[in-house]
Write an enzyme that holds these catalytic residues in place. Structure first.
Site, PDB file in Angstrom:
ATOM      1  N   GLY A  85      22.751  70.341  83.696  1.00  0.00           N
ATOM      2  CA  GLY A  85      22.896  71.227  82.547  1.00  0.00           C
ATOM      3  C   GLY A  85      21.532  71.702  82.098  1.00  0.00           C
ATOM      4  O   GLY A  85      20.529  71.001  82.295  1.00  0.00           O
TER       5      GLY A  85
ATOM      6  N   HIS B 124      21.354  70.868  72.145  1.00  0.00           N
ATOM      7  CA  HIS B 124      20.074  71.563  72.346  1.00  0.00           C
ATOM      8  C   HIS B 124      20.020  72.862  71.536  1.00  0.00           C
ATOM      9  O   HIS B 124      18.965  73.254  71.042  1.00  0.00           O
ATOM     10  CB  HIS B 124      19.885  71.930  73.827  1.00  0.00           C
ATOM     11  CG  HIS B 124      19.223  70.865  74.653  1.00  0.00           C
ATOM     12  ND1 HIS B 124      17.971  70.375  74.388  1.00  0.00           N
ATOM     13  CD2 HIS B 124      19.655  70.218  75.763  1.00  0.00           C
ATOM     14  CE1 HIS B 124      17.655  69.459  75.310  1.00  0.00           C
ATOM     15  NE2 HIS B 124      18.666  69.342  76.153  1.00  0.00           N
TER      16      HIS B 124
ATOM     17  N   CYS C 142      17.546  64.054  80.510  1.00  0.00           N
ATOM     18  CA  CYS C 142      17.353  65.436  80.070  1.00  0.00           C
ATOM     19  C   CYS C 142      16.148  65.996  80.814  1.00  0.00           C
ATOM     20  O   CYS C 142      15.131  65.308  80.931  1.00  0.00           O
ATOM     21  CB  CYS C 142      17.117  65.457  78.563  1.00  0.00           C
ATOM     22  SG  CYS C 142      16.831  67.103  77.897  1.00  0.00           S
ATOM     23  N   LEU C 143      16.273  67.235  81.291  1.00  0.00           N
ATOM     24  CA  LEU C 143      15.162  67.830  82.037  1.00  0.00           C
ATOM     25  C   LEU C 143      13.915  67.990  81.165  1.00  0.00           C
ATOM     26  O   LEU C 143      12.810  68.091  81.683  1.00  0.00           O
ATOM     27  CB  LEU C 143      15.580  69.180  82.631  1.00  0.00           C
ATOM     28  CG  LEU C 143      16.664  69.104  83.725  1.00  0.00           C
ATOM     29  CD1 LEU C 143      17.077  70.497  84.169  1.00  0.00           C
ATOM     30  CD2 LEU C 143      16.186  68.276  84.913  1.00  0.00           C
TER      31      LEU C 143
ATOM     32  N   GLN D 240      15.354  75.186  76.399  1.00  0.00           N
ATOM     33  CA  GLN D 240      14.547  74.413  77.351  1.00  0.00           C
ATOM     34  C   GLN D 240      13.657  75.299  78.227  1.00  0.00           C
ATOM     35  O   GLN D 240      12.722  74.818  78.847  1.00  0.00           O
ATOM     36  CB  GLN D 240      15.450  73.549  78.247  1.00  0.00           C
ATOM     37  CG  GLN D 240      16.175  72.455  77.482  1.00  0.00           C
ATOM     38  CD  GLN D 240      17.017  71.610  78.402  1.00  0.00           C
ATOM     39  OE1 GLN D 240      18.153  71.952  78.695  1.00  0.00           O
ATOM     40  NE2 GLN D 240      16.461  70.513  78.885  1.00  0.00           N
TER      41      GLN D 240
ATOM     42  N   HIS E 178      25.826  67.450  75.083  1.00  0.00           N
ATOM     43  CA  HIS E 178      24.363  67.324  75.181  1.00  0.00           C
ATOM     44  C   HIS E 178      23.718  68.712  75.124  1.00  0.00           C
ATOM     45  O   HIS E 178      22.743  68.927  74.398  1.00  0.00           O
ATOM     46  CB  HIS E 178      24.035  66.601  76.501  1.00  0.00           C
ATOM     47  CG  HIS E 178      22.586  66.502  76.836  1.00  0.00           C
ATOM     48  ND1 HIS E 178      21.934  65.306  77.012  1.00  0.00           N
ATOM     49  CD2 HIS E 178      21.637  67.463  77.068  1.00  0.00           C
ATOM     50  CE1 HIS E 178      20.657  65.529  77.302  1.00  0.00           C
ATOM     51  NE2 HIS E 178      20.451  66.833  77.343  1.00  0.00           N
ATOM     52  N   GLU E 179      24.292  69.662  75.856  1.00  0.00           N
ATOM     53  CA  GLU E 179      23.705  71.014  75.910  1.00  0.00           C
ATOM     54  C   GLU E 179      23.896  71.763  74.595  1.00  0.00           C
ATOM     55  O   GLU E 179      23.000  72.476  74.144  1.00  0.00           O
ATOM     56  CB  GLU E 179      24.286  71.814  77.081  1.00  0.00           C
ATOM     57  CG  GLU E 179      24.077  71.201  78.469  1.00  0.00           C
ATOM     58  CD  GLU E 179      22.641  70.797  78.768  1.00  0.00           C
ATOM     59  OE1 GLU E 179      21.702  71.417  78.231  1.00  0.00           O
ATOM     60  OE2 GLU E 179      22.458  69.828  79.521  1.00  0.00           O
TER      61      GLU E 179
END
Ligand code: NI
Length: 178
Positions: free
Chosen positions: A46, A140, A94-95, A51, A136-137
């Protein structure tokens, strides 16, 4: 398509409340394609627009395993319209927090309405990893990161590890204008 640089925490754009997308055109569609390519390259399941330095309510996901056919989702202006009382715990990463993981509890099932890349309204009934990932996304998009769901002790440890790693890599986490 293009692979975009992914912002690493702490970064101010990762803490912004993102604005809704008011029209969906070629620019938005190209950005979603670039986000998918960036996510696959990372690799991740994701990626949310903040991000990559864009504070707009857009995200991409694909929870298919490496050897399975891709199942990309391009999601604009998502809203969680229902969430189960039942919770589900999953070890999230998480990236924007490379190599950092922690167990996070979230509703096990959610219903999400969103616009696809053509502007059509879609409804997603999510459970399991799909529910974890989409919550989660969406977080963000409100400037909430997965570390906000864990104890301050664990969060402190993760932030210190990230800082050390960043110093070691000598990374220049530069602020991207949006
Ligand atoms: Ni993330």
């Amino acid at each position: 398509m293009a692979i975009l640089p992914i912002l690493v925490a702490p970064h101010p754009v990762l803490r912004k409340k993102c604005v809704p997308v008011d029209s969906i055109g070629d620019t938005e569609r190209k950005l979603l394609d670039d986000m998918l390519e960036t996510m696959y390259d990372a690799p991740g399941i994701g990626l949310a627009a903040p991000q990559i330095g864009v504070a707009k309510r857009m995200l991409v996901m694909d929870i298919a395993r490496a050897n399975d056919a891709p199942t990309p989702l391009k999601i604009i202006n998502p809203e969680i319209t229902a969430a189960s009382e039942e919770l589900y715990s999953y070890e999230e990463g998480c990236l924007s927090y490379p190599e950092q993981y922690a167990d996070v509890k979230r509703p096990a099932k959610v219903t999400v309405t969103y616009l696809d890349e053509t502007g059509a309204e879609q409804v997603l009934e999510a459970e399991g990893l799909t529910a974890v990932c989409i919550q989660h996304e969406i977080d963000h998009l409100d400037g909430i990161n997965f570390v906000d769901h864990i104890s301050s002790l664990k969060r402190g440890m993760i932030m210190r590890r990230l800082k050390k790693e960043q110093a070691r890599m000598g990374k220049n986490n530069k602020v991207t204008a949006d």
